[in-house]
Every structure is written in structure tokens, then in C-alpha cells.
Design an enzyme around this catalytic site. Structure first.
Site, short mmCIF file in Angstrom:
data_model
loop_
_atom_site.label_atom_id
_atom_site.label_comp_id
_atom_site.label_asym_id
_atom_site.label_seq_id
_atom_site.Cartn_x
_atom_site.Cartn_y
_atom_site.Cartn_z
N ARG A 176 0.83 -1.22 0.00
CA ARG A 176 0.00 0.00 0.00
C ARG A 176 0.86 1.26 0.00
O ARG A 176 0.56 2.26 0.65
CB ARG A 176 -0.96 0.00 1.20
CG ARG A 176 -1.90 -1.18 1.24
CD ARG A 176 -2.81 -1.23 0.00
NE ARG A 176 -3.66 -2.41 0.01
CZ ARG A 176 -3.37 -3.55 -0.62
NH1 ARG A 176 -2.25 -3.67 -1.32
NH2 ARG A 176 -4.19 -4.58 -0.57
N SER A 226 -11.25 -1.66 2.34
CA SER A 226 -10.62 -2.04 3.61
C SER A 226 -10.24 -0.78 4.38
O SER A 226 -9.57 0.10 3.85
CB SER A 226 -9.38 -2.89 3.36
OG SER A 226 -9.71 -4.09 2.71
N GLU A 296 -5.92 2.63 6.42
CA GLU A 296 -5.58 2.60 5.01
C GLU A 296 -6.16 3.81 4.29
O GLU A 296 -5.62 4.29 3.31
CB GLU A 296 -6.11 1.31 4.37
CG GLU A 296 -5.66 1.10 2.94
CD GLU A 296 -5.93 -0.29 2.45
OE1 GLU A 296 -6.58 -0.42 1.40
OE2 GLU A 296 -5.50 -1.26 3.10
#
Length: 301
Positions: A176, A226, A296
Site C-alpha cells: 500500500r 478495507s 488505510e
């Protein structure tokens, strides 16, 4: 206080669509967020560069947003300029398995284009919301694949308003993360290298991944995907469920009962509700397991 008059005049002079006080809830997948003082949607890289150049020269605070799928905007909105890259949408097939697309191209459209041309490598991304540029920005991934596996180079506008390019060796892809994660650079277009394959097999894989997403994820409710990054050695959703937090709510925000890794807008949630619930989840998981969860999603405003 942000003065939109001059940047509005610039947009009029270059033929760029813009709005004043547009509610960001219209542009985020969470469907929350207050108004942006000014927002523009350039449809060419030249227009994007003109607007960014203006912001740099005048010291105007600006935010570049793709399709709003991994962000949470403050309920008080954004006092500054929001530049949407969603107007930058095109895909071209070059030699062999090379595809070039503009940053605002929906990721699902890019996957479908690869399928149409019998090119394999992007199946993992089918069903991931957002833009191609956003997917590169955070090195989106699922089902064993990541953008780093297929991206070969990325062009951008740098902190000085100049056009530049990073090849694969400079993209610093990680979990990420990419070279763009620190901010300051705006992705404009992406080159990908895919592998020729059998169309029916590619489609079967895409359909399988999409079916898995639909069966496991709360796609019927607004969310940003998410909510937390995967902690090393663990799965965020499993930890949250283990701590008894499935269904936990703050206002209209809820930890999904279908998949604990998702915070959803069950109806009427504010960004404050979502943020408060995410913080409560982080605190609870840390107290009960000692594992630190990291958001996130990116908070703006």
C-alpha cells in the site's frame, strides 16, 4: 479564507469545468464530507498542469483526488482547491502487451480493456473501486496480485509544476505504498505491461475474483474498501472480529457484520462518525491483542 475568484477565471479561460462549494459527499465512496470551496475537473493533462501551476505560483492549497474511493473528507469540508483527475480518462493499446492509460481511468474499465485484448495480469484488480492513478498511488492489490506487478512507468507533474516520469526502478512499490505516497507529485498517466493470454481463462479468473468480493465484502453499503492496512503477521478483519467488534456502531457508521475489515456508512453517517469508530476499533484491538492497526484510508480537510 480561500478566494476562488482568480482560479475560477483561470478555469473559464482554459475551458475547464469547475464548481463552487460542491459537497464532497457526491464524490467520495463513503458518501460523506462537507463542501469544497472550489473544485475543478480538467479533461487534459495541459489543463491539469495549468491549474496546478496556478496553485503553486499563488501558494493556494490544493488537493488532487481521483474517484474518491480511499479517502475520508472532513464534515467541515475543504477550504482550498480540489482537483479531480476523473476527467482524465483514456486507454491505448501499444506494441505487444503494453497499455497506456490516463490517471483518471476507472480501474474496472482498465481491467475490461485488458480482457477485450486478451491480456492477462490485471485480473486481481477487477472490482477494486477507484482510478488507475489511485491504484498506482497506493499500490492496490488483491488475491496475490499488486499494481507493482504490471506497472512499468508512471508520468507525473512534480512539485514545481513540471512534467516528469519514473520508471519501475524509481517507483518504490511496497505494501500500500509507492514513490507517490509522500505526496507532492500528481500522477498523469501510466504504462503497464501485460501478458497475452486466453480470453476465456482471463474472464473466468475475473469473474471468480468478483464473485468472491461480492460474497465476502459489504458492497451494498458506502465504504472506502478495507479500512485498515494488513498488520504484519495478521489480518485486520480477523483481529477486529476476534475482539467482538462486528456490528459495532457510532452514529451511522458501522463495523460491517459481513466483513469486519470494513467500516461502512449504514445510513446517515458523518465523517466524524466513521473516524470515531475507526479510532475506537484501533484502541480496542490494541488493548486486547497488542497489535497496532493503521488506517488505510486518507483523511482530508
Amino acid at each position: 479564507m480561500f478566494d476562488a475568484s482568480k482560479i475560477s477565471s483561470l478555469c473559464e479561460s482554459i475551458g475547464c469545468e469547475y464548481r463552487l462549494d460542491a459537497p464532497m459527499s457526491e464524490f467520495t465512496t463513503f458518501r460523506t464530507g462537507g463542501p469544497a470551496s472550489f473544485s475543478a475537473t480538467p479533461d487534459t493533462i495541459g489543463k491539469l498542469r495549468s491549474i496546478i501551476g496556478f496553485c503553486i505560483e499563488t501558494g493556494t492549497k490544493y488537493y488532487v483526488i481521483g474517484r474518491g474511493s480511499n479517502i475520508l473528507v472532513s464534515d467541515s469540508g475543504i477550504d482550498g482547491a480540489v482537483i479531480f483527475t476523473s476527467g482524465l480518462e483514456s486507454i491505448e493499446l501499444e506494441n505487444g502487451g503494453t497499455i497506456k492509460c490516463l490517471a483518471g481511468t476507472p480501474l474496472i474499465r482498465l481491467c475490461s480493456f485488458a480482457l477485450e485484448n486478451s491480456l492477462s495480469g490485471l485480473e486481481f484488480a477487477y472490482g477494486i473501486p477507484g482510478s488507475a492513478g489511485g491504484a498506482v498511488y497506493m499500490n492496490a492489490g488483491a488475491y496475490g496480485g499488486e499494481m507493482k506487478d504490471v506497472v512499468t512507468s508512471v508520468s507525473h507533474i512534480d512539485k514545481n509544476g513540471e512534467i516528469g516520469c519514473f520508471d519501475k526502478t524509481c517507483l518504490d512499490f511496497g505494501y500500500r505504498h509507492s514513490a507517490y505516497s509522500a505526496g507532492g507529485f500528481v500522477i498523469t498517466d501510466i504504462t503497464l505491461s501485460l501478458t497475452p493470454g486466453v480470453k476465456s481463462e482471463i474472464k473466468a479468473k475475473m469473474d471468480d475474483f468478483l464473485s468472491r468480493r461480492k460474497s465476502k465484502q459489504p458492497l451494498d453499503y458506502p465504504s472506502a474498501g478495507s479500512t485498515f492496512k494488513r498488520p504484519e503477521g495478521h489480518f485486520a478483519g480477523a483481529l477486529i472480529e476476534q475482539c467482538g467488534l462486528k456490528g459495532c456502531s457510532v452514529g451511522g457508521a458501522q463495523v460491517s457484520e459481513k466483513h469486519a475489515g470494513f467500516v461502512i456508512n449504514k445510513g446517515g453517517a458523518t465523517s466524524s462518525d466513521i473516524l470515531a469508530l475507526a479510532e475506537y476499533v484501533k484502541e480496542t484491538v490494541f488493548k486486547k491483542t497488542g497489535v497496532v492497526l493503521e488506517l488505510e484510508i486518507k483523511f482530508i480537510g
